[in-house]
Every structure is written in C-alpha cells, then in structure tokens.
Design an enzyme around this catalytic site. Structure first.
Site, PDB file in Angstrom:
ATOM      1  N   VAL A   1       0.856  -1.177   0.000  1.00 35.11           N
ATOM      2  CA  VAL A   1       0.000   0.000   0.000  1.00 35.11           C
ATOM      3  C   VAL A   1       0.896   1.232   0.000  1.00 35.11           C
ATOM      4  CG1 VAL A   1      -1.760   1.224   1.331  1.00 35.11           C
ATOM      5  CG2 VAL A   1      -1.720  -1.282   1.328  1.00 35.11           C
ATOM      6  N   CYS A   2       0.644   2.174  -0.893  1.00 32.84           N
ATOM      7  CA  CYS A   2       1.474   3.383  -0.970  1.00 32.84           C
ATOM      8  C   CYS A   2       1.322   4.216   0.300  1.00 32.84           C
ATOM      9  CB  CYS A   2       1.080   4.228  -2.170  1.00 32.84           C
ATOM     10  SG  CYS A   2       1.889   5.838  -2.174  1.00 32.84           S
ATOM     11  N   ILE A   3       2.438   4.542   0.915  1.00 31.92           N
ATOM     12  CA  ILE A   3       2.387   5.233   2.208  1.00 31.92           C
ATOM     13  C   ILE A   3       1.771   6.633   2.098  1.00 31.92           C
ATOM     14  CG2 ILE A   3       4.815   5.989   2.032  1.00 31.92           C
ATOM     15  CD1 ILE A   3       4.896   5.702   5.123  1.00 31.92           C
TER      16      ILE A   3
END
Lengths: 102, 129, 134
Positions: free
Chosen positions: B77-79
């Site tokens: 998941v993209c931070i």
C-alpha cells in the site's frame, strides 16, 4: 510492438473509448471490461464517432462483466469476442505492453 | 511470465479492486507469478480493517488477504496515498502520534519506489481502475 | 536493475482531484531508478501545463510549478500531443517553458517539451516497456 488496450468505462460516461480508438494501431487489441463492456453493444460499437469495425483491431469483452450488466450476446457486436479472465491473462502475455486507459 | 499489478481506484467507487483480484487469481492459476500488487490512490482503502460493509457484501480486502496467504503474495500500500486517506500501520501511527491504526494483516505499507521497482523487474505491468 | 522505457501518460485536468499530483509523485520517485523515462500529455492532460495557472485561488495544488523540477530529476522527454492542443485552441506559447541541461549537448539549456502528432505518439506508446496512465 503491439499494444493491448484496456477500457473500463462506458463511452457515455467519459471519453476513454474515444481516446483509445483515435490512437489504436492496426496490430493492437482492445479488451472491454467493467463498464467498458457497454461499448460492445452493436448499436454503440457502430456509432459514427466510434466505428469499432473500422479499427482493424482485435476486440474482446469480459463475459462476466457483460452478464453482470444484463447484456445479451445477441445484442453485442459480432466483432467482439467474449473472454474470461484466463484469456485476459493470456492476451497480456501475447502483447508487448498494456495501455490501461483511465 | 511475471506480472506487476497496480490498482488505483477506491473499492467503493469502482470494481477495479475486484477485477484486479480476478486477473491475479487467473494468472496464478495459469502458473504465472505476481511480482507485487501495489495499491495506489483510492485503492489504498482496500487495506483498512475498519471498514464494515453490510453483512451481505463481501469484504474485498479480505479476499485479497486470502489470495495473498495462499500464494504468498506481496500486497503493498502506498504510504503517501494511505496517509492522505486514513490507512495506518501500527508502526507509522505510533511514529506520528496517531492513536488508531487499521492496516490489515497481509498488507504492508511502503513507498512508490516499490511500484517502480515492480514495473521494471516484471515482464508486464497491468493496471486497474 | 534493467533499464526500461517507461512512459507516463497524463490525460486528466489538473484541478479536479489528486490524480495529477499523484501521477507526478510517481514520476519524481521513479526518477531515482534511472530508467528511460518520458511523459506524455494528451486530451485534457494538456491543461496541466498551462503557464498562467493560479491554483491558490481555489486552494488546489500547483502541479505546473512542480513540473519545473523535472529537468533536475533528469526527466527530459515531455511530449505534448499537437492535436490535443489544437482541439482546445491552445499552442505551445500557452504552456510552461520546461528546461533541462542536455548531457548529450554539453549540458546546454534545452527545452523539454516536444510537440508530437497523435499518430507518432501512438506509435511511441508501442515502443515502451511500461505505460502508466493517470
């Protein structure tokens, strides 16, 4: 280098399909999935500004997405071949790059 | 063949997360490998374990977890996209002083470099939504 | 790591959500991977490059300003589709002037934006290894 285009939007919701057809080259293929499958309706595929028959591209639509939306095979363009996800995967391997229009 | 999967759309507004799941499952069953599944933009909310859909609706985040466990998939998941949209790992929440965290097990939070790396190291990038 | 041809295709307006910003974030992070990178602006995406945007008037983000940094990140190929400009009554003079120092020309200050026809750009799509669409 041949491109596999994917379209997931109805042509009356946005211009994804028009963007694709104005740039699709003869050796490419187009997969219609999610709301993109509405473009497989014969009446829509043949519209003057879409004219999928003039593209000289292979055309596919995801069967589950058609059936989920109540699209009867008889209403679909004869140019469009219905596929399931294993064939979607296979097509990705056969083309050099995927152009997922958004 | 090895695929990188990118998903961009919010699971409540688009079927993209589910289409990507079907594609990924079909690819794995055909003997292909998945380098990484990257959740970006609205798709990051898939990874929240504090979503409560009505009982007759499936939790798509859970379906991804099941597939990930079966095939040892990397769900990233993209931070930056996650922080904007309220998806926090325990470590990130602690580091920035937030009391709650909601990242599902089986998902990891990381940077966009993971997306670029996956797209460079795999044979095909396949994007949904 | 292998070197691949990566193209980021931008097709959305700049002020209606996060997409333009989140697209640029991928480009900037991706620059560190030293790949063969190009950007393409087509359809409504050309509006992202308009030079006189004042996003502070609506509290939105200034992506056009961030594009100025692309040259420093070694992102030097920025294609703008001619037909997309024509259809909107725009020309190159309406766009931000993005520059880079060209390593193949003694680091001469060089324009990054290249106008390209729809047909040529479509062929260029087919010569990429990876296409990102935002």
């Amino acid at each position: 280098m041949a491109i596999l285009h994917t379209i997931n939007q109805s042509p009356d919701t946005g211009n994804q399909l028009l963007a694709c057809v104005s740039r699709a080259l003869p050796d490419s293929a187009i997969i219609l999935y999610e709301d993109g499958v509405y473009a497989a309706l014969d009446k829509i595929a043949a519209r003057p500004n879409i004219e999928l028959q003039k593209l000289d591209c292979k055309l596919y639509a995801v069967r589950d997405d058609c059936e989920a939306r109540g699209l009867q095979q008889a209403a679909l363009s004869k140019m469009v071949k219905l596929i399931d996800y294993p064939e979607f995967v296979e097509l990705v391997t056969q083309y050099d790059v995927v152009q997922a229009w958004s | 063949m090895q695929f990188a999967i990118l998903i961009n759309s919010d699971p409540n507004q688009s079927p993209a997360v589910r289409s990507a799941l079907k594609f990924t499952r079909a690819a794995l069953e055909a003997g292909h490998t998945i380098q990484r599944v990257f959740f970006y933009q609205g798709a990051v909310t898939t990874a929240s374990d504090m979503l409560l859909p009505p009982q007759n609706e499936e939790k798509v985040g859970e379906l991804w977890s099941e597939l990930a466990e079966k095939y040892k998939l990397e769900l990233v998941v993209c931070i930056a996209a996650a922080q904007r949209r309220g998806v926090w790992s325990e470590a990130e929440a602690g580091r920035l002083g937030y009391k709650a965290h909601n990242l599902r097990a089986d998902y990891t939070i990381s940077g966009l470099g993971q997306l670029i790396e996956a797209s460079v190291e795999s044979d095909r990038l396949v994007s949904f939504g | 790591m292998a070197t691949k041809k990566i193209m980021y295709i931008n097709r959305v307006t700049p002020h209606s959500g996060l997409t333009a910003k989140e697209s640029l974030d991928v480009v900037l992070i991706g620059a560190a991977f030293e790949q063969d990178v190009a950007l393409a602006f087509i359809d409504d995406g050309v509006y992202q490059l308009l030079k006189d945007q004042q996003p502070e008037k609506t509290g939105s983000r200034h992506v056009a300003k961030s594009f100025a940094a692309l040259g420093d990140y070694d992102v030097r190929k920025i294609y703008v589709e001619q037909e997309s400009l024509d259809e909107r009554g725009l020309s190159e003079a309406d766009l931000v002037d993005l520059r880079h120092e060209n390593p193949e020309d003694d680091y001469r200050d060089t324009a990054s934006i290249r106008l390209i026809s729809r047909e040529k750009l479509a062929r260029l799509f087919g010569r990429q290894d990876v296409l990102f669409n935002f």
